[in-house]
Design an enzyme around this catalytic site. Structure first.
Site, PDB file in Angstrom:
ATOM      1  N   LYS A  34       0.802  -1.102  -0.042  1.00  0.00           N
ATOM      2  CA  LYS A  34      -0.137  -0.031   0.033  1.00  0.00           C
ATOM      3  C   LYS A  34       0.753   1.346   0.182  1.00  0.00           C
ATOM      4  O   LYS A  34       0.521   2.321  -0.144  1.00  0.00           O
ATOM      5  CB  LYS A  34      -1.111   0.070   1.251  1.00  0.00           C
TER       6      LYS A  34
ATOM      7  N   ASN B 203      10.713 -17.349  19.568  1.00  0.00           N
ATOM      8  CA  ASN B 203      10.812 -17.307  18.189  1.00  0.00           C
ATOM      9  C   ASN B 203      10.897 -18.714  17.824  1.00  0.00           C
ATOM     10  O   ASN B 203      11.519 -19.523  18.704  1.00  0.00           O
ATOM     11  CB  ASN B 203      12.087 -16.513  17.721  1.00  0.00           C
TER      12      ASN B 203
ATOM     13  N   ALA C  18      11.468  -7.413  10.650  1.00  0.00           N
ATOM     14  CA  ALA C  18      10.421  -6.627  11.731  1.00  0.00           C
ATOM     15  C   ALA C  18      10.830  -6.712  13.202  1.00  0.00           C
ATOM     16  O   ALA C  18      10.862  -5.376  13.568  1.00  0.00           O
ATOM     17  CB  ALA C  18       9.030  -7.288  11.425  1.00  0.00           C
TER      18      ALA C  18
ATOM     19  N   ASN D  57      14.949  -0.058   6.141  1.00  0.00           N
ATOM     20  CA  ASN D  57      13.440   0.028   5.427  1.00  0.00           C
ATOM     21  C   ASN D  57      13.513   1.372   4.746  1.00  0.00           C
ATOM     22  O   ASN D  57      12.515   1.401   4.173  1.00  0.00           O
ATOM     23  CB  ASN D  57      12.482  -0.190   6.314  1.00  0.00           C
TER      24      ASN D  57
ATOM     25  N   ASP E  52      10.660   1.527  11.217  1.00  0.00           N
ATOM     26  CA  ASP E  52       9.741   0.598  11.511  1.00  0.00           C
ATOM     27  C   ASP E  52       9.411   0.636  13.054  1.00  0.00           C
ATOM     28  O   ASP E  52       8.309   0.788  13.488  1.00  0.00           O
ATOM     29  CB  ASP E  52      10.200  -1.087  11.362  1.00  0.00           C
TER      30      ASP E  52
ATOM     31  N   ALA F 111      11.929 -13.068  15.240  1.00  0.00           N
ATOM     32  CA  ALA F 111      13.167 -12.575  15.255  1.00  0.00           C
ATOM     33  C   ALA F 111      13.787 -12.283  13.939  1.00  0.00           C
ATOM     34  O   ALA F 111      14.858 -12.092  13.683  1.00  0.00           O
ATOM     35  CB  ALA F 111      14.020 -13.728  16.083  1.00  0.00           C
TER      36      ALA F 111
ATOM     37  N   LYS G  72      15.593  -6.443   3.763  1.00  0.00           N
ATOM     38  CA  LYS G  72      15.980  -5.273   4.536  1.00  0.00           C
ATOM     39  C   LYS G  72      17.509  -5.408   5.089  1.00  0.00           C
ATOM     40  O   LYS G  72      18.166  -4.527   5.398  1.00  0.00           O
ATOM     41  CB  LYS G  72      15.175  -5.386   6.037  1.00  0.00           C
TER      42      LYS G  72
HETATM   43  P1  NAP Z   1      10.933 -12.256   8.099  1.00  0.00           P
HETATM   44  O1  NAP Z   1      12.318 -11.690   8.212  1.00  0.00           O
HETATM   45  O2  NAP Z   1      10.986 -13.335   7.096  1.00  0.00           O
HETATM   46  O3  NAP Z   1      10.931 -13.181   9.500  1.00  0.00           O
HETATM   47  C1  NAP Z   1       9.919 -13.969   9.697  1.00  0.00           C
HETATM   48  C2  NAP Z   1       9.562 -14.548  11.291  1.00  0.00           C
HETATM   49  O4  NAP Z   1       8.456 -14.974  11.294  1.00  0.00           O
HETATM   50  C3  NAP Z   1      11.020 -15.417  11.895  1.00  0.00           C
HETATM   51  O5  NAP Z   1      11.044 -15.050  12.999  1.00  0.00           O
HETATM   52  C4  NAP Z   1      10.237 -16.705  11.568  1.00  0.00           C
HETATM   53  O6  NAP Z   1      10.575 -17.611  12.289  1.00  0.00           O
HETATM   54  C5  NAP Z   1       8.521 -16.448  11.968  1.00  0.00           C
HETATM   55  N1  NAP Z   1       7.670 -17.424  11.439  1.00  0.00           N
HETATM   56  C6  NAP Z   1       7.382 -17.620  10.200  1.00  0.00           C
HETATM   57  N2  NAP Z   1       6.265 -18.552  10.058  1.00  0.00           N
HETATM   58  C7  NAP Z   1       6.124 -18.856  11.051  1.00  0.00           C
HETATM   59  C8  NAP Z   1       5.433 -19.699  11.809  1.00  0.00           C
HETATM   60  N3  NAP Z   1       4.668 -20.447  11.099  1.00  0.00           N
HETATM   61  N4  NAP Z   1       5.200 -19.964  13.215  1.00  0.00           N
HETATM   62  C9  NAP Z   1       6.081 -19.136  13.917  1.00  0.00           C
HETATM   63  N5  NAP Z   1       6.980 -18.320  13.656  1.00  0.00           N
HETATM   64  C10 NAP Z   1       6.848 -18.217  12.060  1.00  0.00           C
HETATM   65  O7  NAP Z   1       9.687 -11.351   7.930  1.00  0.00           O
HETATM   66  P2  NAP Z   1       9.582  -9.872   8.677  1.00  0.00           P
HETATM   67  O8  NAP Z   1      10.468  -8.950   7.878  1.00  0.00           O
HETATM   68  O9  NAP Z   1      10.247  -9.917  10.024  1.00  0.00           O
HETATM   69  O10 NAP Z   1       8.031  -9.708   8.656  1.00  0.00           O
HETATM   70  C11 NAP Z   1       7.396 -10.193   9.655  1.00  0.00           C
HETATM   71  C12 NAP Z   1       5.715  -9.921   9.355  1.00  0.00           C
HETATM   72  O11 NAP Z   1       5.820  -8.526  10.000  1.00  0.00           O
HETATM   73  C13 NAP Z   1       5.351 -10.052   8.030  1.00  0.00           C
HETATM   74  O12 NAP Z   1       4.099 -10.419   8.112  1.00  0.00           O
HETATM   75  C14 NAP Z   1       5.455  -8.578   7.483  1.00  0.00           C
HETATM   76  O13 NAP Z   1       4.303  -8.224   6.745  1.00  0.00           O
HETATM   77  C15 NAP Z   1       5.011  -7.663   8.803  1.00  0.00           C
HETATM   78  N6  NAP Z   1       5.657  -6.366   8.874  1.00  0.00           N
HETATM   79  C16 NAP Z   1       4.658  -5.293   9.105  1.00  0.00           C
HETATM   80  C17 NAP Z   1       5.174  -3.885   8.864  1.00  0.00           C
HETATM   81  C18 NAP Z   1       4.187  -2.827   9.211  1.00  0.00           C
HETATM   82  O14 NAP Z   1       4.459  -1.686   8.887  1.00  0.00           O
HETATM   83  N7  NAP Z   1       2.860  -3.300   9.575  1.00  0.00           N
HETATM   84  C19 NAP Z   1       6.587  -3.797   8.908  1.00  0.00           C
HETATM   85  C20 NAP Z   1       7.318  -4.903   8.700  1.00  0.00           C
HETATM   86  C21 NAP Z   1       7.034  -6.111   8.669  1.00  0.00           C
HETATM   87  P3  NAP Z   1      11.949 -18.425  12.163  1.00  0.00           P
HETATM   88  O15 NAP Z   1      13.169 -17.511  12.663  1.00  0.00           O
HETATM   89  O16 NAP Z   1      11.893 -19.429  12.912  1.00  0.00           O
HETATM   90  O17 NAP Z   1      12.240 -18.670  10.643  1.00  0.00           O
END
Ligand code: NAP
Length: 264
Positions: A16, A150, A130, A87, A101, A127, A66
Protein backbone atom coordinates in the site's frame (compact mmCIF):
# COMPACT_ATOMS: atom_id res chain seq x y z
CA UNK A 1 11.93 17.59 -12.41
CA UNK A 2 9.71 15.21 -10.46
CA UNK A 3 11.73 13.31 -7.82
CA UNK A 4 11.40 9.52 -8.03
CA UNK A 5 10.88 7.15 -5.12
CA UNK A 6 9.75 3.52 -4.88
CA UNK A 7 9.21 0.54 -2.63
CA UNK A 8 11.38 -2.48 -3.43
CA UNK A 9 10.62 -6.02 -2.30
CA UNK A 10 9.60 -9.50 -3.43
CA UNK A 11 6.67 -9.86 -3.58
CA UNK A 12 5.64 -6.21 -3.63
CA UNK A 13 2.42 -6.02 -5.66
CA UNK A 14 0.29 -6.04 -2.47
CA UNK A 15 2.10 -2.99 -1.02
CA UNK A 16 0.00 0.00 0.00
CA UNK A 17 3.08 2.25 0.12
CA UNK A 18 2.61 3.78 -3.38
CA UNK A 19 -0.91 4.90 -2.45
CA UNK A 20 0.18 6.23 0.95
CA UNK A 21 3.12 8.22 -0.43
CA UNK A 22 1.04 9.61 -3.31
CA UNK A 23 -1.46 10.88 -0.72
CA UNK A 24 1.35 12.34 1.46
CA UNK A 25 2.81 14.10 -1.61
CA UNK A 26 -0.58 15.52 -2.57
CA UNK A 27 -1.32 16.73 0.96
CA UNK A 28 2.07 18.43 1.36
CA UNK A 29 2.47 19.69 -2.22
CA UNK A 30 5.63 17.71 -2.98
CA UNK A 31 6.61 17.11 -6.62
CA UNK A 32 7.45 13.41 -6.49
CA UNK A 33 6.43 10.04 -7.89
CA UNK A 34 6.41 6.72 -6.03
CA UNK A 35 6.44 3.33 -7.80
CA UNK A 36 6.94 -0.30 -6.79
CA UNK A 37 9.86 -2.47 -7.87
CA UNK A 38 9.82 -6.26 -7.61
CA UNK A 39 13.51 -7.22 -7.49
CA UNK A 40 14.59 -10.81 -8.20
CA UNK A 41 15.50 -12.58 -4.95
CA UNK A 42 19.15 -12.63 -6.06
CA UNK A 43 19.09 -9.19 -7.66
CA UNK A 44 18.51 -6.57 -4.95
CA UNK A 45 21.75 -4.59 -5.42
CA UNK A 46 21.41 -4.65 -9.22
CA UNK A 47 17.86 -3.31 -8.98
CA UNK A 48 18.92 -0.52 -6.61
CA UNK A 49 21.85 0.41 -8.85
CA UNK A 50 19.53 0.61 -11.86
CA UNK A 51 17.04 2.79 -9.95
CA UNK A 52 19.83 5.14 -8.87
CA UNK A 53 21.24 5.31 -12.39
CA UNK A 54 17.77 6.37 -13.58
CA UNK A 55 17.78 9.24 -11.03
CA UNK A 56 15.91 7.54 -8.16
CA UNK A 57 16.14 9.54 -4.90
CA UNK A 58 14.94 7.09 -2.29
CA UNK A 59 13.55 3.63 -1.61
CA UNK A 60 11.44 1.90 0.97
CA UNK A 61 12.65 -1.66 1.44
CA UNK A 62 10.39 -4.52 2.36
CA UNK A 63 10.57 -8.28 2.78
CA UNK A 64 13.02 -9.98 2.24
CA UNK A 65 15.64 -7.31 1.52
CA UNK A 66 16.00 -5.23 4.73
CA UNK A 67 19.25 -6.94 5.80
CA UNK A 68 20.68 -6.68 2.32
CA UNK A 69 19.72 -3.00 2.19
CA UNK A 70 21.66 -2.42 5.41
CA UNK A 71 24.74 -4.02 3.88
CA UNK A 72 24.29 -2.04 0.65
CA UNK A 73 24.19 1.39 2.30
CA UNK A 74 27.48 3.24 2.70
CA UNK A 75 26.19 5.08 5.77
CA UNK A 76 23.39 4.32 8.15
CA UNK A 77 21.57 5.80 11.14
CA UNK A 78 22.17 4.57 14.66
CA UNK A 79 18.77 2.87 14.78
CA UNK A 80 19.41 1.05 11.47
CA UNK A 81 22.83 -0.04 12.70
CA UNK A 82 21.27 -1.37 15.89
CA UNK A 83 18.63 -3.24 13.89
CA UNK A 84 21.10 -4.27 11.17
CA UNK A 85 18.14 -3.73 8.87
CA UNK A 86 17.17 -0.83 6.61
CA UNK A 87 13.64 0.01 5.45
CA UNK A 88 14.39 3.49 4.09
CA UNK A 89 17.21 4.41 1.71
CA UNK A 90 18.17 7.97 0.87
CA UNK A 91 20.03 7.90 -2.43
CA UNK A 92 22.37 10.78 -3.06
CA UNK A 93 26.01 10.64 -4.07
CA UNK A 94 26.33 8.12 -1.28
CA UNK A 95 23.59 5.82 0.00
CA UNK A 96 22.17 6.35 3.49
CA UNK A 97 20.07 3.75 5.28
CA UNK A 98 17.59 4.24 8.11
CA UNK A 99 14.97 2.12 9.82
CA UNK A 100 11.59 3.70 10.58
CA UNK A 101 9.72 0.50 11.52
CA UNK A 102 10.33 0.97 15.26
CA UNK A 103 9.17 4.58 15.29
CA UNK A 104 6.18 3.45 13.22
CA UNK A 105 5.12 0.83 15.76
CA UNK A 106 5.78 3.06 18.79
CA UNK A 107 3.80 5.96 17.26
CA UNK A 108 0.91 3.72 16.24
CA UNK A 109 0.68 2.39 19.79
CA UNK A 110 1.03 5.80 21.42
CA UNK A 111 -0.97 8.04 19.07
CA UNK A 112 -3.51 5.85 17.32
CA UNK A 113 -4.15 3.24 20.02
CA UNK A 114 -3.47 5.44 23.09
CA UNK A 115 -1.22 2.79 24.63
CA UNK A 116 1.55 4.01 26.94
CA UNK A 117 4.39 1.51 26.66
CA UNK A 118 6.20 2.66 29.80
CA UNK A 119 6.39 -0.15 32.36
CA UNK A 120 4.35 -2.61 30.26
CA UNK A 121 5.25 -6.29 29.92
CA UNK A 122 5.64 -6.94 26.21
CA UNK A 123 6.04 -10.19 24.30
CA UNK A 124 7.55 -9.87 20.83
CA UNK A 125 7.06 -12.96 18.65
CA UNK A 126 9.51 -13.40 15.78
CA UNK A 127 13.17 -12.60 15.26
CA UNK A 128 13.22 -11.59 11.60
CA UNK A 129 13.60 -8.20 9.96
CA UNK A 130 10.48 -6.70 11.54
CA UNK A 131 11.38 -7.77 15.09
CA UNK A 132 14.93 -6.50 14.62
CA UNK A 133 13.63 -3.14 13.46
CA UNK A 134 11.33 -2.47 16.43
CA UNK A 135 13.33 -3.61 19.46
CA UNK A 136 15.29 -0.38 19.84
CA UNK A 137 12.18 1.82 19.76
CA UNK A 138 10.34 -0.42 22.24
CA UNK A 139 13.22 -0.16 24.69
CA UNK A 140 13.42 3.58 24.15
CA UNK A 141 9.72 3.80 25.09
CA UNK A 142 10.77 2.25 28.45
CA UNK A 143 8.77 -0.99 28.35
CA UNK A 144 8.97 -2.70 31.73
CA UNK A 145 9.86 -6.13 30.37
CA UNK A 146 10.60 -7.30 26.85
CA UNK A 147 10.58 -11.01 25.99
CA UNK A 148 11.25 -12.48 22.54
CA UNK A 149 9.85 -15.85 21.46
CA UNK A 150 10.80 -17.35 18.12
CA UNK A 151 10.31 -20.67 16.35
CA UNK A 152 14.08 -20.90 15.78
CA UNK A 153 15.37 -20.29 19.30
CA UNK A 154 18.98 -19.60 18.25
CA UNK A 155 17.80 -16.65 16.16
CA UNK A 156 15.98 -15.16 19.14
CA UNK A 157 19.07 -15.64 21.33
CA UNK A 158 21.32 -13.91 18.79
CA UNK A 159 18.91 -10.98 18.48
CA UNK A 160 18.40 -10.55 22.24
CA UNK A 161 22.17 -10.59 22.78
CA UNK A 162 22.39 -7.29 20.87
CA UNK A 163 19.84 -5.56 23.14
CA UNK A 164 20.69 -5.45 26.86
CA UNK A 165 17.75 -6.34 29.10
CA UNK A 166 15.81 -8.26 26.45
CA UNK A 167 14.92 -11.82 27.49
CA UNK A 168 14.23 -14.92 25.40
CA UNK A 169 11.65 -17.59 26.15
CA UNK A 170 10.43 -20.71 24.35
CA UNK A 171 6.79 -20.48 23.30
CA UNK A 172 5.72 -23.37 25.50
CA UNK A 173 7.32 -21.79 28.60
CA UNK A 174 5.70 -18.34 28.26
CA UNK A 175 4.02 -16.85 31.32
CA UNK A 176 0.44 -15.54 31.22
CA UNK A 177 1.30 -12.04 32.41
CA UNK A 178 1.93 -9.92 29.31
CA UNK A 179 0.13 -6.62 28.74
CA UNK A 180 0.98 -6.48 25.03
CA UNK A 181 1.66 -9.33 22.59
CA UNK A 182 3.16 -8.26 19.25
CA UNK A 183 3.14 -10.75 16.40
CA UNK A 184 6.19 -9.87 14.28
CA UNK A 185 6.23 -13.29 12.62
CA UNK A 186 5.15 -13.84 9.04
CA UNK A 187 3.05 -16.87 10.09
CA UNK A 188 -0.17 -15.08 9.08
CA UNK A 189 1.00 -14.95 5.46
CA UNK A 190 0.55 -18.72 5.29
CA UNK A 191 -2.62 -18.79 7.37
CA UNK A 192 -0.76 -19.94 10.50
CA UNK A 193 -0.22 -18.52 13.97
CA UNK A 194 2.77 -18.74 16.32
CA UNK A 195 2.27 -21.54 18.88
CA UNK A 196 1.16 -19.42 21.85
CA UNK A 197 0.14 -21.37 24.95
CA UNK A 198 -3.47 -21.04 26.10
CA UNK A 199 -4.02 -18.08 28.42
CA UNK A 200 -1.36 -15.69 27.07
CA UNK A 201 -4.09 -13.93 25.09
CA UNK A 202 -6.81 -12.89 27.55
CA UNK A 203 -9.01 -9.91 28.40
CA UNK A 204 -6.91 -6.81 29.12
CA UNK A 205 -4.13 -7.81 26.70
CA UNK A 206 -3.45 -5.88 23.48
CA UNK A 207 -2.73 -8.33 20.64
CA UNK A 208 -0.90 -6.49 17.87
CA UNK A 209 -0.56 -8.22 14.49
CA UNK A 210 2.10 -6.51 12.36
CA UNK A 211 0.68 -8.00 9.20
CA UNK A 212 -2.15 -5.93 7.75
CA UNK A 213 -4.89 -6.27 5.20
CA UNK A 214 -6.12 -9.69 6.24
CA UNK A 215 -7.70 -11.47 9.16
CA UNK A 216 -5.11 -13.85 10.57
CA UNK A 217 -5.38 -16.82 12.96
CA UNK A 218 -3.55 -14.70 15.57
CA UNK A 219 -6.18 -11.94 15.34
CA UNK A 220 -8.96 -14.54 15.47
CA UNK A 221 -7.39 -16.17 18.55
CA UNK A 222 -7.12 -12.76 20.24
CA UNK A 223 -10.80 -12.01 19.62
CA UNK A 224 -11.84 -15.46 20.82
CA UNK A 225 -9.84 -14.91 24.03
CA UNK A 226 -11.46 -11.51 24.66
CA UNK A 227 -8.22 -9.57 24.05
CA UNK A 228 -8.10 -6.19 22.31
CA UNK A 229 -6.69 -6.71 18.81
CA UNK A 230 -5.21 -4.55 16.10
CA UNK A 231 -3.39 -5.06 12.79
CA UNK A 232 -0.26 -3.29 11.51
CA UNK A 233 -1.90 -0.77 9.21
CA UNK A 234 -1.19 2.10 11.61
CA UNK A 235 2.45 1.04 11.88
CA UNK A 236 2.66 1.00 8.08
CA UNK A 237 1.31 4.55 7.82
CA UNK A 238 3.47 5.89 10.68
CA UNK A 239 6.70 4.34 9.34
CA UNK A 240 5.85 5.72 5.89
CA UNK A 241 5.39 9.22 7.36
CA UNK A 242 8.83 9.00 8.96
CA UNK A 243 10.39 7.87 5.64
CA UNK A 244 8.64 10.75 3.88
CA UNK A 245 10.11 13.15 6.44
CA UNK A 246 13.61 11.76 5.83
CA UNK A 247 13.27 12.30 2.09
CA UNK A 248 11.34 15.56 1.93
CA UNK A 249 11.87 17.29 5.30
CA UNK A 250 8.08 17.55 5.78
CA UNK A 251 5.98 15.56 8.24
CA UNK A 252 2.63 14.56 6.71
CA UNK A 253 -0.47 14.16 8.90
CA UNK A 254 -1.42 10.50 9.36
CA UNK A 255 -4.67 10.15 11.32
CA UNK A 256 -7.16 10.97 8.54
CA UNK A 257 -5.24 8.91 6.00
CA UNK A 258 -5.23 5.91 8.32
CA UNK A 259 -8.96 6.31 8.78
CA UNK A 260 -9.47 6.31 5.00
CA UNK A 261 -7.29 3.23 4.57
CA UNK A 262 -9.26 1.40 7.25
CA UNK A 263 -12.74 2.41 6.25
CA UNK A 264 -12.44 3.46 2.60
P1 NAP B 1 11.11 -12.36 8.17
O1 NAP B 1 12.38 -11.61 8.30
O2 NAP B 1 10.95 -13.34 7.04
O3 NAP B 1 10.90 -13.14 9.57
C1 NAP B 1 9.80 -13.99 9.73
C2 NAP B 1 9.68 -14.40 11.19
O4 NAP B 1 8.45 -15.13 11.34
C3 NAP B 1 10.79 -15.30 11.69
O5 NAP B 1 11.05 -14.99 13.04
C4 NAP B 1 10.16 -16.70 11.57
O6 NAP B 1 10.70 -17.64 12.49
C5 NAP B 1 8.74 -16.40 11.95
N1 NAP B 1 7.76 -17.36 11.40
C6 NAP B 1 7.45 -17.58 10.11
N2 NAP B 1 6.48 -18.50 10.02
C7 NAP B 1 6.18 -18.90 11.28
C8 NAP B 1 5.27 -19.83 11.84
N3 NAP B 1 4.46 -20.56 11.07
N4 NAP B 1 5.22 -19.96 13.19
C9 NAP B 1 6.03 -19.23 13.98
N5 NAP B 1 6.94 -18.33 13.51
C10 NAP B 1 7.00 -18.17 12.17
O7 NAP B 1 9.86 -11.38 8.04
P2 NAP B 1 9.75 -9.89 8.62
O8 NAP B 1 10.31 -8.92 7.67
O9 NAP B 1 10.28 -9.92 10.01
O10 NAP B 1 8.17 -9.65 8.64
C11 NAP B 1 7.34 -10.27 9.60
C12 NAP B 1 5.91 -9.79 9.45
O11 NAP B 1 5.81 -8.42 9.81
C13 NAP B 1 5.39 -9.90 8.02
O12 NAP B 1 4.08 -10.42 8.07
C14 NAP B 1 5.38 -8.46 7.52
O13 NAP B 1 4.36 -8.25 6.57
C15 NAP B 1 5.10 -7.70 8.81
N6 NAP B 1 5.61 -6.31 8.80
C16 NAP B 1 4.70 -5.28 8.92
C17 NAP B 1 5.14 -3.97 8.94
C18 NAP B 1 4.14 -2.85 9.08
O14 NAP B 1 4.50 -1.69 8.81
N7 NAP B 1 2.93 -3.12 9.50
C19 NAP B 1 6.50 -3.68 8.83
C20 NAP B 1 7.40 -4.74 8.73
C21 NAP B 1 6.93 -6.05 8.70
P3 NAP B 1 12.07 -18.44 12.15
O15 NAP B 1 13.18 -17.54 12.59
O16 NAP B 1 11.93 -19.66 12.97
O17 NAP B 1 12.06 -18.71 10.67
Amino acid sequence: MTDRYAVIGNPVAHSKSPWIHAEFARATGQDMSYASIEAPLDGFARAVDAFRAAGGKGLNVTLPFKGEAFRYCQRSSERAALAQAVNTMVLEETSFGDNTDGVGLARDLARNLAVDLAGKRLLLMGAGGAAQGVLGALLEARVGELVIANRTAARAQALAARFPGVKVCRYEALERSFDIVVNATSAGLSGAAPPLPEGVLRPGVLAYEMLYGRDTPFLAAARAAGARSCDGLGMLVEQAAESFFLWRGVRPATAALLERLRHG
